[in-house]
Design a protein around this motif. Structure first.
Motif, PDB file in Angstrom:
ATOM      1  N   ARG A  75       1.961   3.613  -4.647  1.00  0.00           N
ATOM      2  CA  ARG A  75       0.282   2.958  -5.291  1.00  0.00           C
ATOM      3  C   ARG A  75      -0.322   2.204  -6.214  1.00  0.00           C
ATOM      4  O   ARG A  75      -0.593   0.686  -5.776  1.00  0.00           O
ATOM      5  CB  ARG A  75      -0.638   3.752  -5.337  1.00  0.00           C
ATOM      6  N   GLU A  76       0.411   2.382  -7.261  1.00  0.00           N
ATOM      7  CA  GLU A  76       0.039   1.488  -8.011  1.00  0.00           C
ATOM      8  C   GLU A  76       0.693   0.339  -8.173  1.00  0.00           C
ATOM      9  O   GLU A  76       0.351  -0.721  -8.610  1.00  0.00           O
ATOM     10  CB  GLU A  76       0.969   1.901  -9.635  1.00  0.00           C
ATOM     11  N   ARG A  77       1.847  -0.139  -7.285  1.00  0.00           N
ATOM     12  CA  ARG A  77       2.644  -1.011  -7.319  1.00  0.00           C
ATOM     13  C   ARG A  77       1.207  -2.323  -6.246  1.00  0.00           C
ATOM     14  O   ARG A  77       1.306  -3.406  -7.024  1.00  0.00           O
ATOM     15  CB  ARG A  77       4.255  -1.165  -6.594  1.00  0.00           C
ATOM     16  N   VAL A  78       0.654  -0.985  -5.333  1.00  0.00           N
ATOM     17  CA  VAL A  78       0.060  -1.926  -4.054  1.00  0.00           C
ATOM     18  C   VAL A  78      -1.163  -3.092  -5.377  1.00  0.00           C
ATOM     19  O   VAL A  78      -1.846  -3.659  -5.052  1.00  0.00           O
ATOM     20  CB  VAL A  78      -0.174  -1.439  -2.956  1.00  0.00           C
ATOM     21  N   ASP A  79      -1.572  -1.683  -6.082  1.00  0.00           N
ATOM     22  CA  ASP A  79      -2.790  -1.880  -7.160  1.00  0.00           C
ATOM     23  C   ASP A  79      -1.920  -3.088  -7.636  1.00  0.00           C
ATOM     24  O   ASP A  79      -3.564  -4.193  -8.017  1.00  0.00           O
ATOM     25  CB  ASP A  79      -2.988  -1.411  -7.366  1.00  0.00           C
ATOM     26  N   ARG A  80      -1.192  -3.403  -8.465  1.00  0.00           N
ATOM     27  CA  ARG A  80      -1.186  -5.021  -9.192  1.00  0.00           C
ATOM     28  C   ARG A  80      -0.955  -5.899  -8.440  1.00  0.00           C
ATOM     29  O   ARG A  80      -0.575  -7.342  -8.584  1.00  0.00           O
ATOM     30  CB  ARG A  80       0.228  -3.644 -10.001  1.00  0.00           C
ATOM     31  N   GLU A  81      -0.085  -5.670  -7.339  1.00  0.00           N
ATOM     32  CA  GLU A  81      -0.196  -7.006  -5.987  1.00  0.00           C
ATOM     33  C   GLU A  81      -1.225  -7.568  -6.159  1.00  0.00           C
ATOM     34  O   GLU A  81      -1.794  -8.671  -6.031  1.00  0.00           O
ATOM     35  CB  GLU A  81       1.128  -6.598  -4.917  1.00  0.00           C
ATOM     36  N   LEU A  82      -2.010  -6.462  -5.920  1.00  0.00           N
ATOM     37  CA  LEU A  82      -3.155  -6.834  -5.126  1.00  0.00           C
ATOM     38  C   LEU A  82      -4.800  -6.224  -5.901  1.00  0.00           C
ATOM     39  O   LEU A  82      -5.575  -5.273  -5.486  1.00  0.00           O
ATOM     40  CB  LEU A  82      -4.384  -6.861  -3.657  1.00  0.00           C
TER      41      LEU A  82
END
Length: 511
Positions: free
Chosen positions: A400-407
């Motif tokens: 989730r943290e990675r997706v939040d950083r991607e978008l």
């Protein structure tokens, strides 16, 4: 898990930028436009025109908005190490002494998941609630002195943490085969559901008279229990697996009766995979097609089951060429969006020697499922203690943290936006770097875009940045390198009918 394997309109197309309101709490009756008849005599132009008129139901729109959903494969296989059980397991093998479904719910919530599906019954026939209709259940285990109910705990925990509840009930049943019910050659006759049994203290407000085989009635009775005793159910997941039975035997599933009961008892629930609302994408890697259509040709089989007109793993499921290729066998064009299932580990059930996929793998799956007009269904199997493994819990949070950083932040939110035939333009007010682009059609008006480009005003000239074919409910494009510009636009270069763009998001990733 086992799943059955069995008009070019030019850009003189008007676009409008609109917001998508939340669907009503209770889905309206199915819009008849979600399924339009076709004929072998239809021309390509006829097929494209009909495809442009297909619309999703309210429940399908609500399902598509879920984006990330979870699977929880749990049962006797967790303790035997099998992926497909035999049906003659000793129920006492089921001993999740540390069961904590709140821990499951917290991990899924922190991982960004909005719905979770529990394998209430897998192919072995072992049931995770104390069913009246089989002895192969948690009630026959000494776990919690026979008073355990995993489904009750699961449903309560998911709702407590704001996660919708789904159930997987396998049509295949090895235990019922051993007991002479599954594939016993019985005829379809009228059955009363629920079928009350000795000591049954229920006084149902409504009963149902439906055609079914002996085993079909068994499934109907279990569905009735699950859909009336455990609160609102948001997804009912059927695969199409047949039991491992001799070749001269068959159980032809009573799909029409099962669907009727689900629609009556859980009208908002999406019926998935072997169901009319959601289709299997065609692989178990979590990957959608580069151009994934929600409007696809289908044929009706086996007592009302919606089935593929093309192969389940066809490279192209809904383009003009696909519509024409399916013409000899298709009887309808249907709104049948794709669900992408994959396990966080190699197996669907827990195995101590397996480890979760990396954040990079999960992120790639996200962009190739959610980013391609599909919903991700990620399996996270509980272990023998009844907990999600610590490594998996950590990986969900990292994902989730990675997706939040991607978008991270939509740079176009609040920016000045203008629409003209065939394009939407965004003025960010100042030059900004962009390397992620998210688009969505207002699918209440169908899926129309066949081809589009995204451009940026660089050095005084509109310059192509990226492009693709379909958009649908969600399309995410990743740029190889950031592009810096103040003005951006999406331009539709091919569509079936009038297009309404619901989202044109611009992002600068922080990875």
């Amino acid at each position: 898990m086992t799943v059955s394997r069995r008009l070019f309109v030019t850009a003189a197309t008007a676009l409008a930028v609109t917001g998508l309101p939340a669907p009503p709490a209770s889905a309206a009756p199915a819009d008849p436009r979600y399924r339009i008849p076709v004929s072998p005599d239809d021309t390509e132009a006829d097929l494209v025109r009909k495809a442009s008129h297909v619309r999703p139901t309210a429940r399908q729109i609500a399902w598509q908005r879920l984006e990330r959903t979870a699977f929880l494969h749990f049962g006797v296989n967790t303790f035997t190490g099998l992926e497909w059980g035999t049906g003659d397991e000793d129920p006492d093998v089921f001993q999740p002494t540390g069961l904590d479904t709140d821990q499951w719910a917290r991990a899924l919530r922190d991982g960004g998941f909005t719905l979770a599906i529990l394998t209430v019954k897998h192919h072995d026939g072992f049931v995770l609630h104390p069913s009246r209709y089989t002895g192969h259940t948690v009630a026959s285990s000494s776990w919690r002195e026979g008073r355990g109910d995993v489904l009750r705990s699961f449903a309560d925990s998911m709702r407590r943490y704001g996660i919708k509840v789904g159930v997987y009930i396998s049509p295949a049943d090895e235990n019922q085969y051993l007991h002479g019910v599954y594939a016993n050659g019985s005829a379809r006759t009228t059955r009363t559901i629920p079928t009350l049994v000795e000591g049954d203290d229920r006084a149902p407000q409504r009963s149902y008279t439906l055609p079914a085989t002996d085993y079909g009635a068994h499934m109907l009775n279990q569905l009735y229990e699950v859909l009336t005793e455990y609160g609102p159910i948001d997804e009912v997941w059927f695969d199409g697996a047949q039991g491992r039975i001799p070749s001269d035997k068959v159980e032809k599933y009573d799909w029409d009766s099962w669907y009727t009961l689900v629609r009556s008892l859980a009208p908002d629930a999406a019926v998935a995979v072997s169901g009319p609302d959601v289709r299997w994408v065609g692989n178990e890697g979590g990957l959608a097609r580069e151009d994934e259509w929600s409007v696809v040709p289908v044929q009706e089989k086996d007592y009302g089951r919606t089935d593929y007109a093309l192969s389940y793993d066809a490279a192209d499921m809904g383009s003009r060429d696909a519509l024409v290729a399916a013409r000899p066998v298709a009887d309808h064009l249907q709104w049948w969006p794709a669900e992408c299932d994959v396990s966080i580990r190699d197996g669907w059930f827990y195995h101590a020697d397996q480890q979760p996929k990396s954040v990079e793998q999960l992120t790639d799956i996200y962009f190739r499922s959610v980013g391609r007009n599909s919903v991700l269904l990620l399996n996270v199997p509980p272990d023998t203690d009844g907990l999600l493994p610590a490594a998996d819990v950590a990986r969900l949070r990292e994902f989730r943290e990675r997706v939040d950083r991607e978008l991270p932040v939509d740079l176009a939110r609040g920016a000045r936006t203008t629409a003209a035939p065939g394009r939407v333009t965004v003025d960010l007010g100042t030059e900004r770097e962009v390397d992620r682009i998210r688009l969505a059609e207002d699918v209440r008006d169908g899926q129309q875009v066949e081809r589009f480009v995204v451009e940026a005003l660089v050095g005084g000239a509109w310059t192509g940045v990226t492009g693709a074919g379909t958009i649908g409910a969600s399309r995410i494009l990743l740029l190889a390198a950031p592009v810096r510009a103040r003005r951006w636009r999406v331009r539709v270069t091919g569509a079936r009918d009038t297009v309404r763009i619901a989202e044109f998001g611009l992002y600068r990733s922080r990875v």
